[in-house]
Design a protein around this motif. Structure first.
Motif, PDB file in Angstrom:
ATOM      1  N   THR A 136      37.971  66.411  85.122  1.00 19.24           N
ATOM      2  CA  THR A 136      36.929  65.993  84.176  1.00 19.24           C
ATOM      3  C   THR A 136      37.325  66.319  82.746  1.00 19.24           C
ATOM      4  N   ALA A 137      37.868  67.494  82.542  1.00 19.16           N
ATOM      5  CA  ALA A 137      38.283  67.884  81.194  1.00 19.16           C
ATOM      6  C   ALA A 137      39.361  66.953  80.660  1.00 19.16           C
ATOM      7  N   VAL A 138      40.316  66.586  81.510  1.00 22.77           N
ATOM      8  CA  VAL A 138      41.402  65.704  81.070  1.00 22.77           C
ATOM      9  C   VAL A 138      40.853  64.352  80.642  1.00 22.77           C
ATOM     10  N   PHE A 139      40.017  63.741  81.461  1.00 22.21           N
ATOM     11  CA  PHE A 139      39.501  62.406  81.148  1.00 22.21           C
ATOM     12  C   PHE A 139      38.572  62.440  79.934  1.00 22.21           C
ATOM     13  N   VAL A 140      37.715  63.434  79.869  1.00 24.75           N
ATOM     14  CA  VAL A 140      36.777  63.518  78.744  1.00 24.75           C
ATOM     15  C   VAL A 140      37.516  63.733  77.432  1.00 24.75           C
ATOM     16  N   VAL A 141      38.476  64.636  77.427  1.00 21.50           N
ATOM     17  CA  VAL A 141      39.245  64.885  76.201  1.00 21.50           C
ATOM     18  C   VAL A 141      39.990  63.629  75.776  1.00 21.50           C
ATOM     19  N   MET A 142      40.590  62.926  76.729  1.00 25.08           N
ATOM     20  CA  MET A 142      41.284  61.680  76.416  1.00 25.08           C
ATOM     21  C   MET A 142      40.320  60.650  75.849  1.00 25.08           C
ATOM     22  N   ALA A 143      39.132  60.554  76.437  1.00 25.40           N
ATOM     23  CA  ALA A 143      38.148  59.580  75.967  1.00 25.40           C
ATOM     24  C   ALA A 143      37.625  59.920  74.575  1.00 25.40           C
ATOM     25  N   LEU A 144      37.526  61.206  74.253  1.00 30.58           N
ATOM     26  CA  LEU A 144      37.038  61.617  72.928  1.00 30.58           C
ATOM     27  C   LEU A 144      38.090  61.444  71.842  1.00 30.58           C
ATOM     28  N   SER A 145      39.343  61.449  72.218  1.00 30.89           N
ATOM     29  CA  SER A 145      40.415  61.422  71.217  1.00 30.89           C
ATOM     30  C   SER A 145      41.105  60.065  71.106  1.00 30.89           C
ATOM     31  N   THR A 146      40.593  59.048  71.783  1.00 26.55           N
ATOM     32  CA  THR A 146      41.223  57.729  71.787  1.00 26.55           C
ATOM     33  C   THR A 146      40.353  56.713  71.060  1.00 26.55           C
ATOM     34  N   ARG A 147      40.987  55.844  70.291  1.00 28.45           N
ATOM     35  CA  ARG A 147      40.285  54.732  69.642  1.00 28.45           C
ATOM     36  C   ARG A 147      40.279  53.536  70.567  1.00 28.45           C
ATOM     37  N   PHE A 148      39.101  52.966  70.761  1.00 33.15           N
ATOM     38  CA  PHE A 148      38.963  51.837  71.672  1.00 33.15           C
ATOM     39  C   PHE A 148      38.884  50.497  70.941  1.00 33.15           C
ATOM     40  N   ILE A 149      38.858  50.545  69.634  1.00 33.02           N
ATOM     41  CA  ILE A 149      38.888  49.321  68.819  1.00 33.02           C
ATOM     42  C   ILE A 149      39.984  49.496  67.773  1.00 33.02           C
ATOM     43  N   VAL A 150      40.900  48.551  67.733  1.00 31.87           N
ATOM     44  CA  VAL A 150      41.994  48.615  66.762  1.00 31.87           C
ATOM     45  C   VAL A 150      42.020  47.321  65.952  1.00 31.87           C
ATOM     46  N   ASN A 151      42.567  47.407  64.733  1.00 31.92           N
ATOM     47  CA  ASN A 151      42.700  46.240  63.858  1.00 31.92           C
ATOM     48  C   ASN A 151      44.102  45.650  64.020  1.00 31.92           C
ATOM     49  N   ARG A 152      44.145  44.365  64.264  1.00 28.30           N
ATOM     50  CA  ARG A 152      45.427  43.697  64.423  1.00 28.30           C
ATOM     51  C   ARG A 152      45.497  42.461  63.539  1.00 28.30           C
ATOM     52  N   TYR A 153      46.667  42.243  62.980  1.00 22.58           N
ATOM     53  CA  TYR A 153      46.902  41.063  62.150  1.00 22.58           C
ATOM     54  C   TYR A 153      47.551  39.981  63.012  1.00 22.58           C
ATOM     55  N   TYR A 154      47.043  38.787  62.912  1.00 19.54           N
ATOM     56  CA  TYR A 154      47.592  37.647  63.620  1.00 19.54           C
ATOM     57  C   TYR A 154      48.177  36.652  62.631  1.00 19.54           C
ATOM     58  N   TYR A 155      49.152  35.920  63.084  1.00 18.75           N
ATOM     59  CA  TYR A 155      49.841  34.963  62.208  1.00 18.75           C
ATOM     60  C   TYR A 155      48.841  33.951  61.646  1.00 18.75           C
ATOM     61  N   GLY A 156      48.846  33.806  60.344  1.00 22.74           N
ATOM     62  CA  GLY A 156      47.957  32.871  59.668  1.00 22.74           C
ATOM     63  C   GLY A 156      46.660  33.488  59.194  1.00 22.74           C
ATOM     64  N   ASN A 157      46.381  34.732  59.614  1.00 27.96           N
ATOM     65  CA  ASN A 157      45.149  35.406  59.168  1.00 27.96           C
ATOM     66  C   ASN A 157      45.496  36.492  58.166  1.00 27.96           C
ATOM     67  N   SER A 158      44.781  36.468  57.058  1.00 28.84           N
ATOM     68  CA  SER A 158      45.014  37.491  56.038  1.00 28.84           C
ATOM     69  C   SER A 158      44.211  38.746  56.298  1.00 28.84           C
ATOM     70  N   GLN A 159      43.174  38.620  57.126  1.00 29.16           N
ATOM     71  CA  GLN A 159      42.320  39.752  57.421  1.00 29.16           C
ATOM     72  C   GLN A 159      42.581  40.237  58.854  1.00 29.16           C
ATOM     73  N   PRO A 160      42.528  41.533  59.050  1.00 31.05           N
ATOM     74  CA  PRO A 160      42.721  42.044  60.411  1.00 31.05           C
ATOM     75  C   PRO A 160      41.545  41.694  61.320  1.00 31.05           C
ATOM     76  N   VAL A 161      41.819  41.610  62.590  1.00 30.08           N
ATOM     77  CA  VAL A 161      40.802  41.287  63.586  1.00 30.08           C
ATOM     78  C   VAL A 161      40.619  42.486  64.509  1.00 30.08           C
ATOM     79  N   GLU A 162      39.376  42.831  64.755  1.00 28.97           N
ATOM     80  CA  GLU A 162      39.094  43.939  65.667  1.00 28.97           C
ATOM     81  C   GLU A 162      39.249  43.477  67.112  1.00 28.97           C
ATOM     82  N   VAL A 163      40.036  44.223  67.877  1.00 32.60           N
ATOM     83  CA  VAL A 163      40.255  43.885  69.281  1.00 32.60           C
ATOM     84  C   VAL A 163      40.102  45.138  70.133  1.00 32.60           C
TER      85      VAL A 163
END
Length: 352
Positions: free
Chosen positions: A24-51
Motif C-alpha cells: 500500500t505504501a509503495v502504490f500510494v507514494v507512487m500515486a502521490l508523486s506522479t503527474r497524470f496529465i502532461v503537456n505535449r506539442y504536436y506537429y502543426g500546433n503552437s500550443q501544448p495539448v493536455e493528454v
C-alpha cells in the motif's frame, strides 16, 4: 480441518500485515508523486495539448507478480526442512488437506495486500487531476484475480517439486520458460521456411512465459485507461495457456501431496519437473535452434557458442548433484540432448 485453518490464520497474520503495509505504501507514494496529465506539442500546433499519461498500472502488476513468487516459497518451505516436515506430517491431518489449507492461506496472503494496495492507490489517483477512463481500473482488478490465482498455482507446483529452498526458487525461475523453449524453436524454423513472417502477436515470447498473461493484461488495460479503447486481440493465447497450466498445477499439487516423503527434505531434488529433465530439455531446444540465420551470421563464433552452451549445461548438473562428480546417467543425458539438438538443427537446415 477447522483447527488447521484457525492456526494458519494466526500464522500468516504478521506477514499479511507486513505485505499489506509495504504494498500500500509503495502504490500510494507512487500515486502521490506522479503527474497524470502532461503537456505535449504536436506537429502543426503552437500550443501544448493536455493528454493522459502514467496510469501506474505497472505498480499493481509488479506487486501481484512478486507476491505470486514470494508466497509459494513462504507457504511450502516447511517441506524443505527435516524438523518442520516431521512436525507437520506428524499432525492428525491428511497431507491433501494440509496442502489445501496452505493454498487457501497463500491466496489470502496474495490478494489481501494486493486488493488493499490497489484500491488505496486507485483512490489517490481518482482524487488527483487526471484524464483517465477510470472504469477500466476496476475491470483490470477483476481480470487480474484469476490470473494471479493461476500463477500462484503454477509457482507453488514448481516450488514443491524441490527438496530444498534453493532448488525450489530455481525451479520457479527456470520453469517460467518450459513452454517458451519448444514454441520458440517451432516458430524460428517455421519463419525460416515461409517467405512471409508469422504474426507478431502469435510469436510474442511473453505469451508463453508463466507471468506473460499477467503482463499482457496490464498492457491492454494501460492502453484502455489512457482512452485508446480495450483491444483483446490474440489475448486468448496467453489466457488459454494460463488456464490450462494453472488448473493442471493445482490438480498436481493435491494429487501428489500424499506421495511426498518427509525423508526427502534437504535431499537432492530428483523430480521430473526439476533439474533431471529441465537441463537436457533446455539444452536440446537451444542446440536445435543454433542453425538459424542468427547463428549463421556469427560465423566463427558458432563453435564457441556450442562450447559455452555445453559448459553451462554441465555447470547446471554440478549444481543439481552438489558435486563435480556426475553419474553415468547424467553424462549420457547431457551428451544425448546436446547431440540430438545439433543433429535436428542440421537436418532442418538441409530440408529448409
Amino acid at each position: 480441518m477447522r483447527q488447521s485453518i484457525a492456526y494458519e490464520r494466526k500464522r500468516v497474520l504478521m506477514p499479511l500485515c507486513i505485505f499489506t503495509v509495504i504494498a500500500t505504501a509503495v502504490f500510494v507514494v507512487m500515486a502521490l508523486s506522479t503527474r497524470f496529465i502532461v503537456n505535449r506539442y504536436y506537429y502543426g500546433n503552437s500550443q501544448p495539448v493536455e493528454v493522459a499519461a502514467n496510469t501506474l498500472a505497472y505498480v499493481p502488476a509488479i506487486i501481484l507478480g512478486l507476491l505470486c513468487y514470494l508466497v509459494p516459497a513462504m507457504q511450502f518451505s516447511y517441506r524443505m526442512k527435516r524438523r518442520s516436515v516431521d512436525l507437520w506430517y506428524s499432525l492428525p491431518v491428511r497431507r491433501e488437506k494440509l496442502m489445501l489449507v496452505r493454498l487457501i492461506s497463500g491466496l489470502l496472503l496474495i490478494f489481501i495486500p494486493y486488493t488493499v494496495s490497489f484500491f488505496a492507490g486507485l483512490t489517490v489517483i481518482a482524487c488527483r487531476p487526471n484524464l483517465f477512463e477510470m472504469q477500466y481500473y476496476i475491470l483490470l482488478y477483476l481480470a487480474s484475480l484469476p490470473l494471479g490465482t493461476l500463477l500462484f498455482g503454477v509457482n507453488s507446483f514448481l516450488f514443491t517439486r524441490a527438496n530444498s529452498m534453493f532448488d525450489g526458487i530455481v525451479f520457479m525461475i527456470s520453469g517460467m520458460f518450459l513452454i517458451l523453449a519448444p514454441v520458440s524453436f517451432l516458430f524460428l524454423w517455421a519463419d525460416s521456411a515461409t517467405p512471409s513472417h508469422l504474426d507478431h502477436a502469435l510469436t510474442n515470447s511473453l505469451h508463453y512465459i508463466t507471468f506473460g498473461p499477467m503482463e499482457e493484461l496490464y498492457v491492454i488495460f494501460d492502453s484502455a485507461i489512457l482512452g485508446n479503447g480495450l483491444s483483446m486481440e490474440m489475448a486468448w493465447i496467453p489466457y488459454t495457456l494460463a488456464a490450462v497450466t494453472g488448473i493442471a498445477a493445482y490438480f498436481g499439487l493435491i494429487y501428489t501431496a500424499r506421495n511426498h516423503r518427509a525423508e526427502n527434505a534437504e535431499q537432492l531434488s530428483d523430480s521430473p519437473f526439476g533439474y533431471r529433465v529441465q537441463i537436457p530439455f533446455y539444452l536440446f531446444f537451444i542446440a536445435a535452434s543454433t542453425w538459424s540465420d542468427l547463428y549463421r551470421a556469427l560465423g566463427s563464433l558458432m563453435l564457441a557458442g556450442y562450447l559455452i552452451m555445453f559448459v553451462i549445461a554441465a555447470a547446471a548438473y554440478f549444481v543439481y548433484r552438489r558435486s563435480f562428480r556426475l553419474k553415468k546417467g547424467d553424462l549420457i543425458s547431457l551428451a544425448a540432448s546436446f547431440a540430438g539438438g545439433i543433429a535436428l538443427s542440421l537436418i532442418l537446415s538441409i530440408l529448409i
